[in-house]
Design a protein around this motif. Structure first.
Motif, mmCIF file in Angstrom:
data_model
loop_
_atom_site.group_PDB
_atom_site.id
_atom_site.type_symbol
_atom_site.label_atom_id
_atom_site.label_comp_id
_atom_site.label_asym_id
_atom_site.label_seq_id
_atom_site.Cartn_x
_atom_site.Cartn_y
_atom_site.Cartn_z
ATOM 1 N N LEU A 68 0.829 -1.208 0.000
ATOM 2 C CA LEU A 68 0.000 0.000 0.000
ATOM 3 C C LEU A 68 0.867 1.262 0.000
ATOM 4 N N GLY A 69 1.981 1.231 0.734
ATOM 5 C CA GLY A 69 2.903 2.365 0.729
ATOM 6 C C GLY A 69 3.536 2.565 -0.640
ATOM 7 N N ARG A 75 2.187 1.746 -3.452
ATOM 8 C CA ARG A 75 1.141 2.296 -4.316
ATOM 9 C C ARG A 75 1.032 3.814 -4.136
ATOM 10 N N ARG A 76 1.097 4.275 -2.892
ATOM 11 C CA ARG A 76 1.040 5.728 -2.631
ATOM 12 C C ARG A 76 2.230 6.440 -3.258
ATOM 13 N N GLU A 77 3.426 5.871 -3.112
ATOM 14 C CA GLU A 77 4.624 6.484 -3.706
ATOM 15 C C GLU A 77 4.529 6.512 -5.227
ATOM 16 N N GLU A 97 1.799 6.607 -6.988
ATOM 17 C CA GLU A 97 0.792 7.616 -7.315
ATOM 18 C C GLU A 97 1.406 9.018 -7.290
ATOM 19 N N ARG A 98 2.224 9.291 -6.291
ATOM 20 C CA ARG A 98 2.904 10.588 -6.199
ATOM 21 C C ARG A 98 3.819 10.827 -7.398
ATOM 22 N N PHE A 101 -7.871 -0.980 -3.665
ATOM 23 C CA PHE A 101 -6.825 0.010 -3.915
ATOM 24 C C PHE A 101 -5.701 -0.522 -4.798
#
Length: 116
Positions: free
Chosen positions: A66-67, A69-71, A73-74, A100
């Motif tokens: 999940l982390g 995926r966030r990175e 996305e950024r 997600f």
């Protein structure tokens, strides 16, 4: 469980394919996070995580995904999963993480969608 994961990175068109092998847990999370960030940094458009050879997965492994995926996305990079073992797929469903993290049956399926 103490065997550190390995991540083999290959470039396939606009996609970076990261084949993860081994354990995704609390002990391996920092090593794995670094390797996933390296894959994201190399990607133009997308990273496909091939999880065929993941032998163990726990909540720390899920948090690492999940982390990542966030990175991604950024960085304006899509991050998807492919070849997810049944037990891992079940964890994604039970936790709602499959809402997600996009999952494909094969790397080729993911590349076809992400390359178009």
């Amino acid at each position: 469980m103490n065997d550190l994961p390995s991540v083999e990175i290959t470039v396939s068109g606009p996609c970076v394919v990261a084949k993860v092998r081994g354990v995704m847990d609390y002990v391996s999370k920092l090593e794995l996070r670094g390797r996933l960030m390296a894959a994201i940094d190399r990607a133009e458009r997308a990273v496909v995580l091939d999880l065929t050879d993941v032998s163990f997965f726990d909540s720390a492994g899920l948090n690492t995904l999940l982390g990542a995926r966030r990175e991604a996305e950024r960085a304006a990079v899509a991050l998807v999963l492919a070849c997810v073992p049944h037990k891992l797929h079940r964890i994604l469903e039970m936790t709602g993480a499959d809402q997600f993290l996009r999952v494909f049956d094969t790397v080729a399926d993911a590349e076809a969608v992400l390359s178009s």
